[in-house]
Every structure is written in structure tokens, then in C-alpha cells.
Design a protein around this motif. Structure first.
Motif, mmCIF file in Angstrom:
data_model
loop_
_atom_site.group_PDB
_atom_site.id
_atom_site.type_symbol
_atom_site.label_atom_id
_atom_site.label_comp_id
_atom_site.label_asym_id
_atom_site.label_seq_id
_atom_site.Cartn_x
_atom_site.Cartn_y
_atom_site.Cartn_z
ATOM 1 N N THR A 262 36.785 9.515 156.249
ATOM 2 C CA THR A 262 36.913 10.723 155.430
ATOM 3 C C THR A 262 36.272 11.907 156.143
ATOM 4 N N ILE A 263 36.875 13.064 155.978
ATOM 5 C CA ILE A 263 36.297 14.256 156.593
ATOM 6 C C ILE A 263 35.646 15.127 155.536
ATOM 7 N N ARG A 264 34.409 15.504 155.815
ATOM 8 C CA ARG A 264 33.673 16.415 154.947
ATOM 9 C C ARG A 264 33.765 17.804 155.563
ATOM 10 N N ALA A 265 34.272 18.754 154.819
ATOM 11 C CA ALA A 265 34.353 20.123 155.326
ATOM 12 C C ALA A 265 33.399 21.007 154.541
ATOM 13 N N GLU A 266 32.552 21.742 155.244
ATOM 14 C CA GLU A 266 31.689 22.727 154.586
ATOM 15 C C GLU A 266 32.148 24.110 155.018
ATOM 16 N N LEU A 267 32.564 24.910 154.042
ATOM 17 C CA LEU A 267 33.111 26.241 154.289
ATOM 18 C C LEU A 267 32.062 27.285 153.899
ATOM 19 N N ARG A 268 31.878 28.271 154.778
ATOM 20 C CA ARG A 268 30.905 29.325 154.482
ATOM 21 C C ARG A 268 31.493 30.684 154.843
ATOM 22 N N GLY A 271 30.574 36.864 153.014
ATOM 23 C CA GLY A 271 30.830 37.770 151.891
ATOM 24 C C GLY A 271 32.209 37.595 151.272
ATOM 25 N N VAL A 272 33.211 37.329 152.118
ATOM 26 C CA VAL A 272 34.577 37.137 151.627
ATOM 27 C C VAL A 272 34.626 35.902 150.707
ATOM 28 N N THR A 273 35.349 36.036 149.599
ATOM 29 C CA THR A 273 35.497 34.894 148.695
ATOM 30 C C THR A 273 36.422 33.847 149.311
ATOM 31 N N ILE A 274 35.938 32.621 149.398
ATOM 32 C CA ILE A 274 36.733 31.565 150.038
ATOM 33 C C ILE A 274 36.883 30.313 149.178
ATOM 34 N N ASN A 275 36.255 30.287 148.007
ATOM 35 C CA ASN A 275 36.302 29.000 147.283
ATOM 36 C C ASN A 275 37.679 28.641 146.728
ATOM 37 N N HIS A 276 38.605 29.626 146.690
ATOM 38 C CA HIS A 276 39.983 29.274 146.293
ATOM 39 C C HIS A 276 40.602 28.300 147.309
ATOM 40 N N VAL A 277 40.206 28.441 148.570
ATOM 41 C CA VAL A 277 40.739 27.523 149.601
ATOM 42 C C VAL A 277 40.210 26.102 149.345
ATOM 43 N N ALA A 278 38.931 26.015 149.002
ATOM 44 C CA ALA A 278 38.359 24.695 148.677
ATOM 45 C C ALA A 278 39.068 24.120 147.456
ATOM 46 N N GLU A 279 39.239 24.941 146.445
ATOM 47 C CA GLU A 279 39.846 24.442 145.195
ATOM 48 C C GLU A 279 41.296 24.020 145.388
ATOM 49 N N GLN A 280 42.042 24.792 146.185
ATOM 50 C CA GLN A 280 43.445 24.433 146.439
ATOM 51 C C GLN A 280 43.570 23.086 147.149
ATOM 52 N N ASN A 281 42.501 22.675 147.794
ATOM 53 C CA ASN A 281 42.552 21.424 148.559
ATOM 54 C C ASN A 281 41.671 20.324 147.969
ATOM 55 N N GLY A 282 41.394 20.458 146.702
ATOM 56 C CA GLY A 282 40.680 19.385 146.009
ATOM 57 C C GLY A 282 39.168 19.457 146.069
ATOM 58 N N GLY A 283 38.626 20.575 146.578
ATOM 59 C CA GLY A 283 37.171 20.720 146.639
ATOM 60 C C GLY A 283 36.691 21.786 145.674
ATOM 61 N N GLN A 293 36.563 17.365 150.660
ATOM 62 C CA GLN A 293 36.601 16.073 151.331
ATOM 63 C C GLN A 293 38.047 15.593 151.355
ATOM 64 N N PHE A 294 38.494 15.087 152.514
ATOM 65 C CA PHE A 294 39.865 14.594 152.602
ATOM 66 C C PHE A 294 39.984 13.536 153.699
ATOM 67 N N LYS A 295 41.076 12.778 153.653
ATOM 68 C CA LYS A 295 41.259 11.687 154.619
ATOM 69 C C LYS A 295 42.138 12.115 155.800
ATOM 70 N N ASP A 296 43.094 13.007 155.497
ATOM 71 C CA ASP A 296 44.145 13.340 156.444
ATOM 72 C C ASP A 296 43.655 14.381 157.467
ATOM 73 N N LEU A 297 43.619 13.969 158.749
ATOM 74 C CA LEU A 297 43.112 14.857 159.807
ATOM 75 C C LEU A 297 43.856 16.190 159.904
ATOM 76 N N THR A 298 45.158 16.159 159.587
ATOM 77 C CA THR A 298 45.950 17.395 159.724
ATOM 78 C C THR A 298 45.547 18.453 158.692
ATOM 79 N N MET A 299 44.805 18.007 157.675
ATOM 80 C CA MET A 299 44.332 18.953 156.664
ATOM 81 C C MET A 299 43.395 20.006 157.259
ATOM 82 N N MET A 300 42.772 19.663 158.380
ATOM 83 C CA MET A 300 41.834 20.615 158.988
ATOM 84 C C MET A 300 42.561 21.902 159.370
ATOM 85 N N ASP A 301 43.761 21.729 159.982
ATOM 86 C CA ASP A 301 44.529 22.916 160.368
ATOM 87 C C ASP A 301 44.961 23.714 159.144
#
Ligand SMILES: [Mn+2]
Length: 318
Positions: A262-268, A271-283, A293-301
Motif C-alpha cells: 500500500t502507498i501512503r501519500a502525504e500532501l502538503r 496555502g493553496v487548498t488541496i484536500n479536495h484531491v485527497a477526498e476525490q481519491n479516498g483520503g 492511501q491506495f494500492k495502485d501505483l499508477t494512482m501516484m501520477d
């Protein structure tokens, strides 16, 4: 404030109290859990207070003693969940068995749960909310409790750098410091790091990449993390600030692979709001600090691309 009084009334009313927090606990989760336990013990010594959840060995200097709790104990107990936005993240799935459940948190209240909810997303840390509650109710506190809670605030605010500490945050930190703990010793515990981690820092600086609109990112496969003797969580979460403060790089992500792939992604972001990206991808998480968190490596791109598009829109003034 009424709600604070109501929470302490519930604590006074119950003989047994269980304090929970989120999975993969950080300094703030520990600050809330160990801090509140100690405060209840100091003020109402005949209450039985228990805490559960998987420990984070990195935080052994804050506290190591967790309780074995039987299922049946939950039904007799007041359950207080701190620093946890949603039920899936609570580090004990038996929370809902509680006689009464209180949620105390500083993340946006996306998933309200429990009988009483006290959410203040204008606070840097759940530990800061706790400090404010203790001070406003004039409760007894000692140096050890103050140290644990201070540590929660100082870590969750990135040493008073992020999540916009208020004058109140510093006031509370000052009030905690007045209780007489040894700040120098605490900072020593907090800052000392193994040599592998220094080498890790150098690796991240040498190997991160940036997207066209300024998303810095790095992927750390589990084999690489083993070389540095780091867990994926620590690499992604505790070291998320490594890629901060780079000119023209307002957003950054660390992808780290767990043992099971599983891949753990921490987004920071700065100032720009970014949590919509986390939410759209299950975070989820805060506006400028969130995780997926996701299993599929291609999700990183996908994630990098969505963050890059967010910055592109920002530049075009949309
Ligand atoms: Mn927190």
C-alpha cells in the motif's frame, strides 16, 4: 463555554472513562490521550481511566502504557475520542459500544459522530483544545501533564509554523510551560534522530521531482525505506516538511510504500487548498495538509496531475 462544561460534567458523572484517538498516532494524538488521562486522574482520582490503540514506539518518551480493555467495559464507560475526524480512523473499532461517546477534534467536522461533539478547526491541535479546556475550567494540572500536552501542540503545529497558530496558541503554550516541565529535555527527545534519517534527508533532496506548475514529489518504495530503517508512515508524515519552503513549489507530496505494498501519500501546501484531491481519491484531512492511501501505483501520477491542475487553475485566477 457551555460545551466544555458539559464535557466535564459527563466526565464527573461517569465512573469509567476510555480515551481513544486515531490510528498511526502522532504527537497530538498522544498529547490528547495521555494528557487527558493524567488530567482526569489528577482532578478525579477515583475514576478509572483507560486508553487503548496501537503504540507508536517513536513516541515512547511521551508514554508507553496502554490498557487491555474488555468489550464489556465499553458499555459501562464514557468514551472520548480525540484528534480523529472520522470513525474509520479511530484506533479501536469498539468505540461505538460506549455508554456515551464524545468527539473532540480540530479537523473539519466531515463526519460528526458521538453524543457530544466539540470540534474547533481554528485550533492547531487537539492538544491545544485540551489545554484550553483545562485552563478555562481551572482544573488541576502538573508538570508532566503540561509537558505531554505541550508536545502535542508543538508537533502538530510544526513547531508553531503551520496551521496558523494564534496568539491564544502561544498563550496556552506559555501557560503549559509555567507548570514547570523541562523544555530542553523535551526538545532533546523530539529532535534527536538516528543517523540513517539524516542520510534519508539527503536522499529526498537529491531525488525529488517537480511537476510543471510546481508540485514537488518523491516516491519511496519499501526497499528504499529499509535502507534508511524508516517506516512508511514516518517517512511520509514526519518528514513531510522536507519539501516545504522551496521557491515556486507551493505543493508537495511524499509517497511511501508500506510493507504490504500500500502507498501512503502525504500532501502538503503552503496555502493553496488541496484536500479536495485527497477526498476525490479516498483520503482526507486539512485544507493544506492531508493524506491518501491506495494500492495502485499508477494512482501516484493521478494525484500529482490533479495537484498540478489545481495549481494551474490557481495561476489562471479560477
Ligand atoms: Mn491533530
Amino acid at each position: 463555554m457551555e460545551l466544555i462544561k458539559e464535557i466535564f460534567n459527563e466526565i464527573k458523572k461517569h465512573e469509567k472513562i476510555i480515551i481513544l484517538r486515531h490510528k498511526l498516532p502522532d504527537g497530538d494524538a498522544y498529547g490528547f490521550q495521555f494528557g487527558l488521562k493524567r488530567i482526569i486522574n489528577l482532578n478525579w482520582p477515583d475514576k478509572i481511566v483507560k486508553i487503548s490503540g496501537l503504540p507508536n514506539p517513536r513516541l515512547d518518551y511521551v508514554g508507553t502504557e496502554f490498557d487491555e480493555i474488555k468489550d464489556s467495559e465499553f458499555a459501562e464507560s464514557l468514551v472520548i475520542v480525540g484528534d480523529t475526524a472520522n470513525t474509520a480512523r479511530i484506533d479501536d473499532e469498539r468505540w461505538s459500544l460506549g455508554k456515551k461517546v464524545i468527539k473532540i477534534d480540530h479537523h473539519p467536522n466531515r463526519e460528526p459522530f458521538g453524543d457530544l461533539i466539540y470540534v474547533r478547526d481554528d485550533f492547531c491541535a487537539a492538544s491545544e483544545i485540551l489545554a484550553d479546556m483545562i485552563r478555562s475550567e481551572n482544573l488541576k494540572i502538573d508538570a508532566e501533564a503540561a509537558k505531554i500536552i505541550f508536545h502535542g501542540i508543538v508537533t502538530d503545529s510544526g513547531r508553531f509554523l503551520v496551521r496558523f497558530p494564534k496568539p491564544r496558541t502561544f498563550e496556552l503554550a506559555g501557560w503549559l510551560l509555567q507548570q514547570g516541565f523541562n523544555l530542553e529535555a523535551l526538545y532533546h527527545d523530539l529532535y534527536e534522530r538516528p543517523i540513517e534519517e539524516v542520510r534519508f534527508t539527503s536522499y529526498v533532496y537529491d531525488n525529488f521531482k517537480t511537476s510543471p506548475n510546481g508540485v514537488a514529489h518523491i516516491y519511496l518504495p519499501k526497499e528504499k525505506l529499509k535502507e534508511f530503517n524508516l517506516s512508511a508512515f514516518r517517512a511520509a508524515y514526519d518528514y513531510s516538511t522536507l519539501l516545504a519552503d522551496i521557491q515556486n513549489v507551493p505543493v508537495w507530496v511524499i509517497f511511501a510504500q508500506l510493507e504490504d505494498g500500500t502507498i501512503r501519500a502525504e500532501l502538503r501546501s503552503s496555502g493553496v487548498t488541496i484536500n479536495h484531491v485527497a477526498e476525490q481519491n479516498g483520503g482526507g484531512g486539512h485544507k493544506t495538509s492531508c493524506g491518501i492511501q491506495f494500492k495502485d501505483l499508477t494512482m501516484m501520477d493521478v494525484v500529482i496531475d490533479q495537484l498540478d491542475q489545481t495549481l494551474a487553475k490557481e495561476k489562471n485566477g479560477n
